[in-house]
Design a protein around this motif. Sequence first.
Motif, PDB file in Angstrom:
ATOM      1  N   VAL A   1      35.383  53.447  43.722  1.00 39.39           N
ATOM      2  CA  VAL A   1      36.545  53.577  42.842  1.00 39.39           C
ATOM      3  C   VAL A   1      37.092  52.191  42.512  1.00 39.39           C
ATOM      4  N   GLU A   2      37.172  51.336  43.529  1.00 41.09           N
ATOM      5  CA  GLU A   2      37.654  49.971  43.316  1.00 41.09           C
ATOM      6  C   GLU A   2      36.741  49.218  42.336  1.00 41.09           C
ATOM      7  N   LEU A   3      35.443  49.389  42.478  1.00 40.57           N
ATOM      8  CA  LEU A   3      34.486  48.742  41.588  1.00 40.57           C
ATOM      9  C   LEU A   3      34.698  49.199  40.138  1.00 40.57           C
ATOM     10  N   VAL A   4      34.840  50.489  39.938  1.00 45.83           N
ATOM     11  CA  VAL A   4      35.010  51.042  38.588  1.00 45.83           C
ATOM     12  C   VAL A   4      36.346  50.602  37.988  1.00 45.83           C
ATOM     13  N   VAL A   5      37.415  50.668  38.765  1.00 44.63           N
ATOM     14  CA  VAL A   5      38.736  50.280  38.267  1.00 44.63           C
ATOM     15  C   VAL A   5      38.754  48.801  37.898  1.00 44.63           C
ATOM     16  N   LYS A   6      38.218  47.956  38.774  1.00 45.83           N
ATOM     17  CA  LYS A   6      38.221  46.516  38.485  1.00 45.83           C
ATOM     18  C   LYS A   6      37.304  46.177  37.309  1.00 45.83           C
ATOM     19  N   ALA A   7      36.163  46.848  37.215  1.00 48.13           N
ATOM     20  CA  ALA A   7      35.284  46.615  36.062  1.00 48.13           C
ATOM     21  C   ALA A   7      36.004  47.002  34.778  1.00 48.13           C
ATOM     22  N   PHE A   8      36.735  48.114  34.809  1.00 42.50           N
ATOM     23  CA  PHE A   8      37.474  48.556  33.629  1.00 42.50           C
ATOM     24  C   PHE A   8      38.545  47.536  33.243  1.00 42.50           C
TER      25      PHE A   8
ATOM     26  N   LEU B   1      28.656  42.087  36.343  1.00 45.83           N
ATOM     27  CA  LEU B   1      29.139  40.901  37.064  1.00 45.83           C
ATOM     28  C   LEU B   1      29.550  41.281  38.486  1.00 45.83           C
ATOM     29  N   LEU B   2      30.334  42.353  38.618  1.00 46.08           N
ATOM     30  CA  LEU B   2      30.825  42.760  39.940  1.00 46.08           C
ATOM     31  C   LEU B   2      29.715  43.277  40.846  1.00 46.08           C
ATOM     32  N   VAL B   3      28.708  43.895  40.266  1.00 45.65           N
ATOM     33  CA  VAL B   3      27.575  44.362  41.076  1.00 45.65           C
ATOM     34  C   VAL B   3      26.808  43.170  41.640  1.00 45.65           C
ATOM     35  N   PHE B   4      26.611  42.140  40.811  1.00 47.76           N
ATOM     36  CA  PHE B   4      25.840  40.979  41.266  1.00 47.76           C
ATOM     37  C   PHE B   4      26.650  40.022  42.140  1.00 47.76           C
TER      38      PHE B   4
ATOM     39  N   ASP C   1      34.425  40.864  46.049  1.00 50.03           N
ATOM     40  CA  ASP C   1      35.157  39.681  46.506  1.00 50.03           C
ATOM     41  C   ASP C   1      35.353  38.691  45.358  1.00 50.03           C
ATOM     42  N   TRP C   2      34.398  38.648  44.424  1.00 53.35           N
ATOM     43  CA  TRP C   2      34.556  37.757  43.275  1.00 53.35           C
ATOM     44  C   TRP C   2      35.812  38.117  42.489  1.00 53.35           C
ATOM     45  N   ALA C   3      36.096  39.424  42.359  1.00 58.09           N
ATOM     46  CA  ALA C   3      37.276  39.864  41.611  1.00 58.09           C
ATOM     47  C   ALA C   3      38.567  39.432  42.306  1.00 58.09           C
ATOM     48  N   LYS C   4      38.514  39.276  43.614  1.00 56.57           N
ATOM     49  CA  LYS C   4      39.705  38.829  44.358  1.00 56.57           C
ATOM     50  C   LYS C   4      39.852  37.316  44.319  1.00 56.57           C
ATOM     51  N   HIS C   5      38.724  36.615  44.258  1.00 59.04           N
ATOM     52  CA  HIS C   5      38.711  35.145  44.240  1.00 59.04           C
ATOM     53  C   HIS C   5      37.716  34.678  43.182  1.00 59.04           C
TER      54      HIS C   5
ATOM     55  N   PRO D   1      30.152  32.401  37.468  1.00 56.57           N
ATOM     56  CA  PRO D   1      29.611  33.757  37.236  1.00 56.57           C
ATOM     57  C   PRO D   1      30.132  34.389  35.947  1.00 56.57           C
ATOM     58  N   ALA D   2      31.390  34.144  35.624  1.00 59.83           N
ATOM     59  CA  ALA D   2      31.981  34.734  34.423  1.00 59.83           C
ATOM     60  C   ALA D   2      31.340  34.165  33.161  1.00 59.83           C
TER      61      ALA D   2
END
Length: 165
Positions: free
Chosen positions: A5-12, A88-91, A95-99, A104-105
Amino acid sequence: MNELVELVVKAFLIGCGATVVMDLWALFLKSVFKLPSLNYAFVGRWLGHMPQGKFTHNTIVESPPVRGERLMGWGAHYAIGVAFALVLLVFWGLDWAKHPTFFPAIFIGVVTIVAPFFLMQPCFGFGVAAKRLPRPNFSRLLSLGSHSAYGVGLYLAALFWGNLL
């Protein structure tokens, strides 16, 4: 929060934020330099012809419009932005989304240029990497700039949301 859920929400959130940055870049280019950007109705037109088995066009501009193409195109534009943020978040991991870090971006942003160059533009009748357009090198440069703006947007959106979530 469940990791999926966190992955999907952050990707969105990150994907939509990055796509907004890309759109603001296009608006800047149009306002200041009078440079046109992709008409997302053509993306909707392309998608709208697919159920009838039509995936490629002599030129998408001359193909018959489909009902709701503008909304469909803009929806696809944002869905694609979210999908690439998910990549991006899968690879690089949650933790990348937090820091977030810049490389990568921007890497994902620049790599996304593969989609228009080798899928969308040929299917629209514009040729591989816009080779059938009147000014292909200029079109390529505009695409690279837009996708780089998306990459910067991935970083900025992750910074923004990382501080709030």
